[in-house]
Design a protein around this motif. Structure first.
Motif, PDB file in Angstrom:
ATOM      1  N   VAL A  47      -4.148  55.243  11.717  1.00  0.00           N
ATOM      2  CA  VAL A  47      -4.296  53.787  11.617  1.00  0.00           C
ATOM      3  C   VAL A  47      -4.827  53.407  10.240  1.00  0.00           C
ATOM      4  N   LEU A  48      -5.861  54.128   9.800  1.00  0.00           N
ATOM      5  CA  LEU A  48      -6.536  53.771   8.545  1.00  0.00           C
ATOM      6  C   LEU A  48      -5.721  54.130   7.310  1.00  0.00           C
ATOM      7  N   PHE A  49      -5.169  55.358   7.305  1.00  0.00           N
ATOM      8  CA  PHE A  49      -4.585  55.869   6.054  1.00  0.00           C
ATOM      9  C   PHE A  49      -3.173  56.432   6.191  1.00  0.00           C
ATOM     10  N   GLY A  50      -2.650  56.492   7.415  1.00  0.00           N
ATOM     11  CA  GLY A  50      -1.313  57.043   7.595  1.00  0.00           C
ATOM     12  C   GLY A  50      -1.262  58.551   7.487  1.00  0.00           C
ATOM     13  N   VAL A  51      -2.405  59.225   7.740  1.00  0.00           N
ATOM     14  CA  VAL A  51      -2.484  60.683   7.658  1.00  0.00           C
ATOM     15  C   VAL A  51      -3.104  61.215   8.945  1.00  0.00           C
ATOM     16  N   ASP A  52      -3.118  62.581   9.073  1.00  0.00           N
ATOM     17  CA  ASP A  52      -3.811  63.165  10.218  1.00  0.00           C
ATOM     18  C   ASP A  52      -5.274  63.381   9.869  1.00  0.00           C
ATOM     19  N   SER A  53      -6.022  64.016  10.740  1.00  0.00           N
ATOM     20  CA  SER A  53      -7.469  64.155  10.544  1.00  0.00           C
ATOM     21  C   SER A  53      -7.830  65.092   9.399  1.00  0.00           C
ATOM     22  N   LEU A  54      -6.836  65.826   8.858  1.00  0.00           N
ATOM     23  CA  LEU A  54      -7.099  66.702   7.706  1.00  0.00           C
ATOM     24  C   LEU A  54      -6.529  66.115   6.420  1.00  0.00           C
ATOM     25  N   GLU A  68      10.142  53.089  21.807  1.00  0.00           N
ATOM     26  CA  GLU A  68      10.666  52.116  20.857  1.00  0.00           C
ATOM     27  C   GLU A  68       9.883  52.133  19.542  1.00  0.00           C
ATOM     28  N   GLN A  69       8.566  52.270  19.661  1.00  0.00           N
ATOM     29  CA  GLN A  69       7.744  52.343  18.450  1.00  0.00           C
ATOM     30  C   GLN A  69       6.375  52.929  18.781  1.00  0.00           C
ATOM     31  N   VAL A  70       5.789  53.558  17.783  1.00  0.00           N
ATOM     32  CA  VAL A  70       4.421  54.089  17.891  1.00  0.00           C
ATOM     33  C   VAL A  70       3.470  52.949  17.534  1.00  0.00           C
ATOM     34  N   GLU A  71       2.433  52.814  18.352  1.00  0.00           N
ATOM     35  CA  GLU A  71       1.453  51.765  18.087  1.00  0.00           C
ATOM     36  C   GLU A  71       0.037  52.342  18.132  1.00  0.00           C
ATOM     37  N   ALA A  72      -0.775  51.900  17.167  1.00  0.00           N
ATOM     38  CA  ALA A  72      -2.189  52.296  17.155  1.00  0.00           C
ATOM     39  C   ALA A  72      -3.005  51.134  16.625  1.00  0.00           C
ATOM     40  N   GLU A  73      -4.110  50.871  17.297  1.00  0.00           N
ATOM     41  CA  GLU A  73      -4.944  49.739  16.922  1.00  0.00           C
ATOM     42  C   GLU A  73      -6.409  50.154  17.039  1.00  0.00           C
ATOM     43  N   VAL A  83     -13.613  44.122  12.337  1.00  0.00           N
ATOM     44  CA  VAL A  83     -12.244  44.020  11.856  1.00  0.00           C
ATOM     45  C   VAL A  83     -11.335  44.823  12.784  1.00  0.00           C
ATOM     46  N   LEU A  84     -10.144  44.289  13.016  1.00  0.00           N
ATOM     47  CA  LEU A  84      -9.158  44.956  13.860  1.00  0.00           C
ATOM     48  C   LEU A  84      -7.990  45.392  12.981  1.00  0.00           C
ATOM     49  N   LEU A  85      -7.768  46.697  12.929  1.00  0.00           N
ATOM     50  CA  LEU A  85      -6.698  47.274  12.102  1.00  0.00           C
ATOM     51  C   LEU A  85      -5.605  47.805  13.000  1.00  0.00           C
ATOM     52  N   GLY A  86      -4.359  47.529  12.618  1.00  0.00           N
ATOM     53  CA  GLY A  86      -3.243  48.006  13.424  1.00  0.00           C
ATOM     54  C   GLY A  86      -2.124  48.537  12.563  1.00  0.00           C
ATOM     55  N   ARG A  87      -1.402  49.540  13.118  1.00  0.00           N
ATOM     56  CA  ARG A  87      -0.258  50.131  12.428  1.00  0.00           C
ATOM     57  C   ARG A  87       0.777  50.489  13.490  1.00  0.00           C
ATOM     58  N   THR A  88       2.029  50.102  13.253  1.00  0.00           N
ATOM     59  CA  THR A  88       3.114  50.462  14.168  1.00  0.00           C
ATOM     60  C   THR A  88       4.220  51.147  13.392  1.00  0.00           C
ATOM     61  N   ALA A  94      10.553  51.266   8.852  1.00  0.00           N
ATOM     62  CA  ALA A  94       9.299  51.479   8.133  1.00  0.00           C
ATOM     63  C   ALA A  94       8.116  50.995   8.959  1.00  0.00           C
ATOM     64  N   ALA A  95       6.948  51.536   8.638  1.00  0.00           N
ATOM     65  CA  ALA A  95       5.732  51.163   9.356  1.00  0.00           C
ATOM     66  C   ALA A  95       5.377  49.708   9.097  1.00  0.00           C
ATOM     67  N   LYS A  96       4.672  49.114  10.051  1.00  0.00           N
ATOM     68  CA  LYS A  96       4.186  47.746   9.923  1.00  0.00           C
ATOM     69  C   LYS A  96       2.670  47.755  10.051  1.00  0.00           C
ATOM     70  N   PHE A  97       2.029  46.768   9.397  1.00  0.00           N
ATOM     71  CA  PHE A  97       0.570  46.772   9.308  1.00  0.00           C
ATOM     72  C   PHE A  97       0.005  45.417   9.747  1.00  0.00           C
ATOM     73  N   TYR A  98      -1.219  45.485  10.331  1.00  0.00           N
ATOM     74  CA  TYR A  98      -1.847  44.269  10.834  1.00  0.00           C
ATOM     75  C   TYR A  98      -3.348  44.312  10.534  1.00  0.00           C
ATOM     76  N   ILE A  99      -3.856  43.181  10.104  1.00  0.00           N
ATOM     77  CA  ILE A  99      -5.298  42.984   9.948  1.00  0.00           C
ATOM     78  C   ILE A  99      -5.678  41.821  10.850  1.00  0.00           C
ATOM     79  N   ASN A 100      -6.521  42.135  11.871  1.00  0.00           N
ATOM     80  CA  ASN A 100      -6.889  41.105  12.857  1.00  0.00           C
ATOM     81  C   ASN A 100      -5.635  40.436  13.428  1.00  0.00           C
ATOM     82  N   GLU A 101      -4.648  41.291  13.738  1.00  0.00           N
ATOM     83  CA  GLU A 101      -3.378  40.904  14.370  1.00  0.00           C
ATOM     84  C   GLU A 101      -2.473  40.088  13.459  1.00  0.00           C
ATOM     85  N   VAL A 102      -2.860  39.929  12.164  1.00  0.00           N
ATOM     86  CA  VAL A 102      -2.015  39.215  11.200  1.00  0.00           C
ATOM     87  C   VAL A 102      -1.209  40.242  10.416  1.00  0.00           C
TER      88      VAL A 102
END
Length: 500
Positions: A47-54, A68-73, A83-88, A94-102
């Motif tokens: 969600v934060l950086f588009g990477v795994d934990s390493l 249909e799509q991967v979602e993480a919030e 703050v609410l961060l989202g990535r689908t 391509a991936a889509k990004f959201y800040i406080n659902e915007v």
């Protein structure tokens, strides 16, 4: 800075079709292998950086079911700012990004996250193993970023007084790096210059040794003798000039006598010629006979002409007599030959030039030796300063290692390594536990090492972030971090999230 997770929502994220996790100070996740425990940490990093934990690029798409799509919030707070961060990630798009659902563009999303906290620091605090996946230079730089190096005064206090005093004076004008570069260059130049200077001194000494021996020559006596000879030559030249003037006068008188004599003889011949001519009784113009008065006039004119000739002759005769008398009293002066004096002068000047040349050689030798001493002094000073800088850096490395090492209880950090070529301390980084490097530690030892490092990084940076401990079942006891704890353990039970 206090970073806290409140809630994580996942949809079609790996094997989690639909999951919601509420976080507290301690959140424990348990389940069998493959149940998706590690995916919680991966989802947060994704969600934060588009990477795994390493920190590696990852594709969280499910492989065992259609979607249909991967979602993480992720809902989190940073110093109580929520703050609410989202990535689908839609299938094939391509991936889509959201800040406080915007919706936000990728670059805008990254900038906002980077304003919340530093990616490298967060990942190092979040996952115990992330720090050690980085290159050693990045590990070293990150750790030292939050630790002030020892002040110059601290290092100088540990050095021998001459080195400390010299460097303390030099660093007022230039940095240690500039000083090192300057004196390393000067050392190379002066080393070559010293070879050339010694060669020149040797050549000059050989020239002096091969020169004629002048030890028995009294330069002062020769100089005095040369002065005497020069005086004699000056006297000779004066007398020579007088003699030449005298002899020239005689030659001139002789010439004048001859000219006077020739003139007198010419007048005598003229007198004889006129005297021998008879007086005619007739006029030479008309042929008439002269009267007695006219004849008397002719005779009188002839007599006057002869008297005038006799007068001119007498003048020359008197002049001749005077000059002859004067010449009789004069004698030619013989001019002596001064060749011997000139030869003596030449010999003495040659000897004095030899002495002067050897004196110049001796002076050149002293100058060359002084040049050697100056070059050697400059070379020695550069060597001393370079050794002092080397000692300074070694002591600085020692103090820095002590300072950083004092932050840890069980970990030992190597910040410097000795260069085999010149023995200088070069930047290096390795973490050891009881003499074992990190790469050789067991899983439990690596987790414990990572947790201790997280504790130090958090304290030094002033940032407290959630810590995700995977494979927690491998460690029996450990000190909980200052921030939130997310602990994953393998258990023979279904996937379970427990809020403590």
């Amino acid at each position: 800075m206090q970073i806290k997770f409140l809630e994580l929502k996942l949809a079609s994220f790996k094997n989690h079709g639909n999951l919601k996790v509420n976080f507290t100070d301690v959140t424990r996740i348990s389940g069998t292998n493959g149940a998706g425990k590690s995916s919680i940490g991966e989802a947060i990093a994704w969600v934060l950086f588009g990477v795994d934990s390493l920190g590696s690029k990852s594709d969280p798409s499910p492989t065992t079911y259609d979607f249909e799509q991967v979602e993480a919030e992720l809902l989190l707070t940073v110093d109580d700012k929520q703050v609410l961060l989202g990535r689908t990630l839609p299938v094939g798009k391509a991936a889509k990004f959201y800040i406080n659902e915007v919706p936000k563009k990728a670059k805008e999303f990254e900038e906002i996250v980077s304003q919340l906290f530093d990616k490298q620091l967060f990942m190092s605090l979040f996952t115990p193993s992330f720090f050690f996946t980085q290159h050693w230079e990045e590990q070293r730089a990150q750790l030292l970023r939050y630790v002030l190096p020892p002040a110059n005064k601290e290092v100088f206090a540990q050095l021998p007084a001459p080195q400390a005093e010299k460097l303390a004076e030099q660093v007022k004008k230039k940095s240690l790096e500039d000083l090192q570069a300057q004196h390393a260059d000067n050392k190379r130049k002066q080393d070559k210059a010293l070879i050339a200077a010694k060669s020149r001194t040797k050549t000059l000494i050989e020239q002096l040794e091969s020169a004629p021996d002048t030890n028995d020559i009294d330069a002062e006596s020769l100089t005095q003798k040369l002065c005497e000879i020069n005086k004699k030559l000056d006297d000779f030249k004066e007398k020579q000039g007088e003699a030449r003037a005298h002899n020239a006068k005689i030659e001139k008188l002789k010439v004048q006598l001859q000219v006077t004599k020739d003139g007198a003889n010419k007048i005598r011949a003229e007198y004889k010629q006129i005297h021998s001519i008879p007086v005619e009784n007739e006029c030479t113009m008309c042929g008439q006979k002269l009267t007695d008065d006219a004849a008397a006039v002719v005779i009188d004119n002839k007599e006057k002409q002869l008297d005038e000739i006799k007068s001119r002759y007498q003048v020359l005769s008197d002049q001749y007599s005077r000059m002859e008398k004067e010449l009789t009293g004069l004698e030619i002066v013989e001019i002596d030959d001064a060749q011997a004096l000139f030869q003596q002068k030449s010999d003495i000047e040659s000897q004095l030039k030899t002495i002067e040349s050897q004196d110049r050689l001796a002076l050149a030798i002293e100058e060359a030796k002084q040049n050697e001493r100056d070059i050697h002094e400059s070379y020695t000073e550069s060597v001393f300063i370079l050794d002092s800088i080397k000692a300074f850096k070694a002591k600085e490395a020692e103090l820095m290692a002590e300072k950083v090492g004092g932050l840890f209880e069980t970990l030992t950090l190597k910040l410097f390594a000795e260069n085999k070529g010149d023995g200088e301390q070069k930047p290096f980084f390795e973490v050891e536990v009881n003499g074992k490097p990190y790469r050789k530690l067991s899983t439990a030892e690596k987790i414990l090492a990572g947790l201790e490092l997280i504790s130090v990084l958090s304290e030094q940076s002033g940032v407290a972030a959630p810590v995700f401990v995977d494979n927690a079942e491998s460690i029996i006891k450990y000190q909980a971090p200052d921030g939130q704890l997310i602990e994953c353990r393998v258990a023979d039970t279904p996937f379970t999230v427990t809020e403590v």
